[in-house]
Design a protein around this motif. Structure first.
Motif, PDB file in Angstrom:
ATOM      1  N   LEU A 132       8.586  -1.397 -49.807  1.00 36.68           N
ATOM      2  CA  LEU A 132       7.412  -1.856 -48.977  1.00 36.68           C
ATOM      3  C   LEU A 132       6.972  -3.160 -49.753  1.00 36.68           C
ATOM      4  O   LEU A 132       6.522  -4.322 -48.880  1.00 36.68           O
ATOM      5  CB  LEU A 132       6.314  -0.760 -49.114  1.00 36.68           C
ATOM      6  N   ASN A 133       7.040  -3.278 -51.059  1.00 33.50           N
ATOM      7  CA  ASN A 133       6.278  -4.394 -51.604  1.00 33.50           C
ATOM      8  C   ASN A 133       7.315  -5.836 -51.228  1.00 33.50           C
ATOM      9  O   ASN A 133       6.659  -7.025 -51.238  1.00 33.50           O
ATOM     10  CB  ASN A 133       6.404  -4.221 -53.259  1.00 33.50           C
ATOM     11  N   SER A 134       8.554  -5.616 -50.782  1.00 37.76           N
ATOM     12  CA  SER A 134       9.304  -6.743 -50.754  1.00 37.76           C
ATOM     13  C   SER A 134       9.219  -7.076 -49.285  1.00 37.76           C
ATOM     14  O   SER A 134      10.012  -8.169 -48.866  1.00 37.76           O
ATOM     15  CB  SER A 134      10.909  -6.194 -50.857  1.00 37.76           C
ATOM     16  N   VAL A 135       8.513  -6.627 -48.405  1.00 35.89           N
ATOM     17  CA  VAL A 135       8.449  -6.885 -46.985  1.00 35.89           C
ATOM     18  C   VAL A 135       6.967  -7.134 -46.745  1.00 35.89           C
ATOM     19  O   VAL A 135       6.906  -7.839 -45.239  1.00 35.89           O
ATOM     20  CB  VAL A 135       9.098  -5.640 -46.023  1.00 35.89           C
ATOM     21  N   ILE A 136       6.088  -7.012 -47.638  1.00 36.26           N
ATOM     22  CA  ILE A 136       4.731  -7.004 -46.801  1.00 36.26           C
ATOM     23  C   ILE A 136       4.222  -8.565 -46.685  1.00 36.26           C
ATOM     24  O   ILE A 136       3.588  -8.934 -45.708  1.00 36.26           O
ATOM     25  CB  ILE A 136       3.876  -6.624 -48.125  1.00 36.26           C
ATOM     26  N   ARG A 137       4.875  -9.291 -47.361  1.00 35.63           N
ATOM     27  CA  ARG A 137       4.430 -10.868 -47.251  1.00 35.63           C
ATOM     28  C   ARG A 137       5.315 -11.445 -46.204  1.00 35.63           C
ATOM     29  O   ARG A 137       4.443 -12.091 -45.371  1.00 35.63           O
ATOM     30  CB  ARG A 137       4.974 -11.954 -48.602  1.00 35.63           C
TER      31      ARG A 137
END
Length: 336
Positions: A61-66
């Motif tokens: 999730l951290n890699s797609v949030i931005r």
């Protein structure tokens, strides 16, 4: 740059699209069996969604949030920019809203063609971009219709007091009736994209033996047939666009450049690769001819379909297919 554009023009998919346009303009008796276009569009939506879901299963999730937040920003900004330009060129309110919703939403076929283009170029991209495509389908429709309601409320304010009822709260969100929400969120394109995406995400690599022969290996060949159909439709719409003047025709050419540039820049700022930024540019620079027209038909019936649908399908779609995709890719390379 010229070599990239020429290379894109000489691909089978684009050439069959051009063949369809020529057939329509020359009044050929070439006819596509009824229902085939609908069937192929369902196939493409499932193929893009399930492939993206499988790729998305590899990311946290951290890699797609931005990129996700950047996509939502595009879904708000592009319809507002479109509406502002339309009012500058003296387009009436309802048709301005129609174009804002159309150009703020996306063309899944343009997105799918750009994926094939990048794969032939050997350019890698983030697998979760299919999720961004699904996410960008609906926000512009809601933003455009909300904008319409706000403007109409300012022109014709609703009384805040009533002798029988008392105080009545007038909210712009009252326009979002149940039917509109169902059409925008659970319409064919959004439902199939999101549904296929979640199926691919849940099953992951285990889905490949089943889906690869049909939805991955045959994708390019099916796209050729679908673009032939799109060429016929675009050729039929071109005369309608010409009726509305040069300003509107030019808008269909420079608006994808504005949206595409914003998409590429935002893709770069949110940490996407060259391929990912290219796809973000394609999404931002394309115009919807499925989801947005379906919502507009019931929500803004006064908007003229020959304007928003003719411009999206007759001008912006072929522009992106032939010139836009290589341009966004080149811009992404320059920025990187």
């Amino acid at each position: 740059m010229f070599e990239m554009v020429l290379q894109n023009l000489l691909t089978p998919a684009v050439m069959f699209f051009v063949l369809g346009v020529i057939a329509a303009l020359c009044k050929s008796d070439l006819k596509i069996p009824a229902g085939l276009g609908e069937t192929l569009s369902i196939y493409l939506l499932i193929a893009i969604g399930i492939k993206g879901g499988i790729e998305l299963s590899h990311y946290s999730l951290n890699s797609v949030i931005r990129p996700l937040m950047g996509t939502l920003c595009l879904g708000i900004a592009i319809p507002l920019i479109t509406f502002f330009i339309m009012r500058l060129i003296k387009m009436d309110l309802k048709n301005s809203i129609g174009l804002a919703a159309t150009f703020g939403s996306i063309s899944v076929v343009t997105f799918g063609t750009s994926i094939s283009y990048l794969e032939k170029q050997g350019t890698t991209f983030e697998g979760f971009m299919s999720a961004m495509a699904a996410l960008l389908e609906s926000p512009a429709i809601f933003v455009s219709l909300l904008l319409l309601k706000v403007i109409e409320n300012k022109k014709h304010p609703v009384p805040t007091h009533s002798q029988n009822v008392g105080i009545v709260a007038s909210s712009p969100f009252k326009m979002f009736d149940r039917k509109l929400i169902i059409e925008s969120i659970f319409g064919k394109s959004v439902l199939l994209l999101l549904g296929s995406l979640f199926i691919g995400l849940i099953i992951g690599e285990r889905a490949l033996p089943v889906v690869k022969p049909l939805f991955i290996d045959l994708y390019g060949s099916v796209l050729i047939i679908f673009l032939l159909i799109m060429g016929l439709m675009a050729g039929e719409r071109l005369p309608e666009v010409r009726k509305h003047g040069m300003k509107l025709l030019l808008f269909g050419l420079y608006m994808p450049l504005i949206g595409g540039t914003l998409g590429v820049l935002l893709g770069h700022l949110t940490g996407l690769s060259v391929g990912g930024s290219t796809l973000m540019g394609v999404l931002a620079g394309s115009a919807s001819y499925i989801a947005a027209p379906a919502a507009l038909k019931s929500s803004v019936p006064e908007a003229n379909p020959s304007i928003y649908l003719g411009l999206a399908l007759g001008v912006t779609f072929p522009f992106n297919l032939t010139f836009g995709i290589p341009l966004y890719n080149q811009l992404a390379q320059w920025i990187q």
